[in-house]
Design an enzyme around this catalytic site. Structure first.
Site, PDB file in Angstrom:
ATOM      1  CG  ASP A 261       0.608   7.058  -2.176  1.00 27.28           C
ATOM      2  OD1 ASP A 261       1.819   7.586  -1.710  1.00 27.28           O
ATOM      3  OD2 ASP A 261       0.165   7.994  -2.727  1.00 27.28           O
ATOM      4  CD1 TRP A 262       6.822   7.388   1.774  1.00 29.30           C
ATOM      5  CD2 TRP A 262       6.040   6.047  -0.112  1.00 29.30           C
ATOM      6  NE1 TRP A 262       7.915   6.757   1.063  1.00 29.30           N
ATOM      7  CE2 TRP A 262       7.558   5.926   0.272  1.00 29.30           C
ATOM      8  CE3 TRP A 262       5.152   5.539  -0.982  1.00 29.30           C
ATOM      9  CZ2 TRP A 262       8.299   5.404  -0.772  1.00 29.30           C
ATOM     10  CZ3 TRP A 262       5.955   4.862  -1.919  1.00 29.30           C
ATOM     11  CH2 TRP A 262       7.469   4.738  -1.953  1.00 29.30           C
TER      12      TRP A 262
END
Length: 799
Positions: A327-328
């Site tokens: 995920d970012w």
């Protein structure tokens, strides 16, 4: 379908091209110089000025401007016919192991031509905001590999200008309709491909929704792992058939937004497998290209640095052949994450373009031996294989986020919005029939007065509610609000329609003298980086209707005898006040209807569509009845297997509206249950295929039942199958969903529903043996209309 003049002119411009283009590949568009002829059975369809695509059928077969649905896994049923669950073990996913083998062969050939720095460029994002998409990698021209474009999200293409705002996952799940869910996935992928996006960051299986306050529950497919798993399967297969890489997220146990980047989720191994991992198993079995690891820790290790989660469980136990992306900014170290099993880092930096953990840093780690080149090759091979698996190595369109790719995809939005609407209460006032005067009340009955896209990432609850907020949201191309649609219908019928676009009780006087008053209330939630009113951390602070909705409904009921309450919400709310108000004649759970909000509501209110939605979660009488809520520190998942209806069943708690509940303008009866089983007790022993042991996906029992429409109008009913385990099994929830089928019947007609149960459906997870086990003894099979309305019972005896 007749090709447009522009299409014909362009195709005529390329008369010397003789090669035949593959299925689902580009075949024209402004600037296109490649092949224009499609394989037999496909024709060249104009997606937009820049992109024409080979799709199934022939130009003469259709007059619509939309690409037709490509595949169907269930069908409506006429009287006397039967329908079969699409969860049969014989289906191996969108492509199957042979396609992965072919993709890996191509990946190995390409890999042999790459330098260490080129491999690192493929596995590393180039940094936040340094490319046109939310995630971007480095291209490798020598093998024709592009800068991969990764883009949100689970209900459409984020940051694109002419796309469809599809219904959220929870609304799709509320339809319990495989065809509509699959079509939704196909259409989303067509739009992603049309604008040149390689990887769409969806669908969502986590948060599963164990806490009803959970901020991002609306992005997924409801609280039941079986239902969520089927929705994941249908969506992924449809997306990847179109040639878009799907991403199963968020892996794993990110069940709340509060403290999501610091907390540790610590369930027992059986709970992890039987609830939270279950829909990801379906995703892997559907050959999903990528899995996104989540922000939280699991047993003290970051999800994106957990060797147990990414390698032992996902890649070894489940046989996952794709790649794991972070995920970012969910990556915390370079060396540890690489060696634990992370394959791609996104976006390649933090949101300030600092803290770059891979890129040149990874080159140095490989050169120094901290990360082996074998591990780097594995990362790169997995990413390349997913690219080849989805056919993106051949004529993939260039990136153009301004391309108009909507076609007639709004038809799917309206269909899911209406079929996912759940009729909770009705004493005969609905459907409406040309009432003389209708009052529409509530701030959610109209568009946001500041503009339908005025709040970034939908980070407000102003005006009509069609989706939650956060990175999983998209801009609306348009939004039909409830009042607008009701007013349009009123003009057709000669009905006077009056409005109070306020949640203040001072505006309810408009309902005086009305034949019916429609009161629209809401409850919102979203991703934790945005705080809105009653959900500062993304998770809801309470489960009551927002903006004094209870008081508003009571005030309207004081001046009008016929009140219809419409609820648009990201998840369950407490309805006790409203159901106790005397003049509330009907309650319509509109859920999250996206851009077709008002149109879908009118379809239901006026009977143009017979309600057939069923709740994908329980609506309890009190918040405490759910047995789970967000926690301030680490979460030890003390409720174990007992979430939502499993918890209420175990504790003997009466819900207000149970999981799977939904009324109709018709009525249905169930009869003629038959059970046929070849199941045997024991552990799974088959070879590991995508999803786990191969025999887990084999059908071992078949259950059929007759459903009859005993009412006066045609409609659709969702037949549901629940399974109770024998005494020989360890403690297990009283019943668990293990099958569903939506059947369409004319008034007075009957049809047969068929449920195919897999070995997996009869198994529990044994943490000592690290395997799925079918216990011996008698399983109870119950079939009916909801988790608390199961008139048919049978037995599967396993020895």
């Amino acid at each position: 379908m007749q090709l447009s003049k522009k299409t014909a002119a362009l195709l005529a411009f390329l008369p010397t091209v003789k090669a035949v283009q593959s299925a689902w590949q580009q075949c024209g568009g402004i600037g296109w110089t490649g092949e224009t002829d499609c394989v037999d059975g496909y024709y060249c369809y104009e997606q937009n000025d820049y992109y024409f695509q080979c799709i199934p059928g022939s130009a003469a077969e259709t007059t619509t401007t939309a690409a037709p649905t490509t595949t169907s896994t269930s069908s409506s049923v006429d009287s006397g016919s039967s329908t079969t669950s699409s969860s049969s073990s014989e289906e191996t996913g969108s492509s199957g192991s042979s396609a992965w083998d072919d993709a890996y062969g191509k990946a190995n050939t390409a890999l042999s031509q790459l330098s260490v720095s080129e491999k690192v460029g493929i596995v590393s994002g180039i940094g936040w905001g340094n490319g046109p998409c939310v995630g971007n990698t480095s291209p490798v021209s020598s093998i024709g590999y592009p800068s991969l474009c990764l883009q949100d999200g689970p209900l459409g293409v984020r940051y694109a200008s002419s796309i469809t705002a599809f219904t959220p996952g929870v609304q799709a799940a509320s339809t319990w309709d495989r065809d509509l869910i699959r079509q939704r996935g196909q259409y989303m992928a067509e739009e992603a491909r049309g604008v040149g996006v390689h990887v769409l960051l969806g669908p969502v299986a986590g948060a599963l929704g164990k806490t009803p306050q959970g901020g991002r529950n609306w992005e997924g497919f409801g609280v039941d792992p079986y239902l969520a798993g089927i929705c994941m399967k249908e969506t992924i297969e449809a997306m990847q058939t179109v040639g878009i890489q799907a991403t199963a997220k968020h892996y794993l146990l990110n069940e709340q937004e509060l403290n999501r980047e610091t907390m540790s989720s610590n369930p027992d191994d059986r709970t992890l497998h039987e609830l939270y991992l279950w829909p990801f198993i379906d995703a892997v079995h559907a050959d999903v290209a990528s899995v996104m690891c989540s922000y939280n820790k699991i047993d003290g290790a970051w999800a994106c640095e957990s060797e147990e989660l990414m390698t032992t469980i996902l890649k070894e136990e489940l046989g996952f052949k794709g790649y794991v992306m972070s995920d970012w900014n969910a990556q915390h170290t370079g060396q540890n994450s690489a060696n634990a099993g992370l394959d791609m880092t996104m976006p390649g930096s933090d949101f300030n373009n600092n803290n770059v953990l891979w890129g040149n840093q990874l080159v140095n780690m490989v050169n120094s031996g901290q990360v082996s080149e074998v591990r780097l090759d594995d990362m790169t091979r997995r990413i390349l294989a997913a690219w080849y698996l989805t056919g993106q190595d051949s004529s993939f369109p260039s990136l153009n986020l301004n391309a108009n790719v909507q076609a007639s995809h709004a038809d799917n939005v309206r269909a899911i919005a209406a079929d996912g609407t759940v009729l909770l209460q009705n004493d005969g006032i609905l459907p409406l029939s040309s009432p003389g005067k209708v009052a529409v009340i509530g701030s959610a009955a109209v568009e946001n007065p500041n503009g339908i896209n005025s709040c970034s990432d939908k980070g407000c609850n102003q005006g009509a509610l069609g989706m939650g907020w956060g990175s999983g949201a998209v801009d609306y191309p348009y939004l039909v609000a409830p009042y607008d649609a009701i007013n349009t219908r009123g003009q057709q019928d000669g009905t006077e329609v009056v409005l109070s676009a306020s949640d203040s009780t001072s505006g309810v006087s408009v309902a005086q003298g009305a034949d019916v008053a429609v009161v629209v209330i809401t409850s919102d939630s979203g991703e934790g980086y945005i705080g809105v009113d009653n959900a500062i951390n993304g998770d809801k602070d309470h489960l009551n209707p927002w903006y004094n909705g209870n008081e508003l409904v009571q005030a309207v009921a004081n001046v009008c005898d016929n009140v219809v309450v419409v609820v648009h919400s990201t998840g369950p709310i407490i309805m006790e006040t409203i159901v106790g108000i005397e003049n509330v004649r009907a309650i319509v759970w509109g859920g999250l209807a996206s851009q077709e909000n008002g149109n879908a509501l009118v379809d239901i209110l006026y009977g143009d569509v017979n309600p057939s939605g069923k709740l994908p979660y329980t609506i309890a009488k009190t918040a405490a009845d759910f047995g789970a809520a967000p926690v301030s520190g680490d979460d030890n998942f003390s409720e174990g297997l007992y979430i939502d209806y499993r918890h209420l069943d175990k504790e003997g708690i009466e819900p207000r509206f149970e999981f799977g509940f939904g009324l109709s303008y018709s009525s249905y009866s169930y009869s003629d249950l038959t059970v046929d089983s070849s199941a045997t007790a024991g552990a799974a022993t088959g070879a590991i295929v995508p999803g786990g042991h191969e025999d887990l996906f084999e059908d071992v029992a078949t259950v059929t039942a007759t459903v009859s429409n005993t009412g006066s109008v045609a409609g659709k009913e969702v037949a549901q199958l629940y399974l109770s385990y024998p005494d020989s099994a360890p403690e297990t929830p009283p019943k668990q969903l293990r099958g569903f089928e939506k059947i369409e019947l004319e008034a007075g007609a009957s049809g047969t529903v068929t449920f195919n149960l897999r070995m997996r459906d009869l198994s529990y997870w044994d943490s000592d043996q690290k395997n799925w086990i079918v216990p011996p003894g008698d399983f109870t099979v119950a079939v009916g209309a909801s988790s608390r309305n199961l008139p048919l019972e049978g037995t599967i005896t396993v020895s």
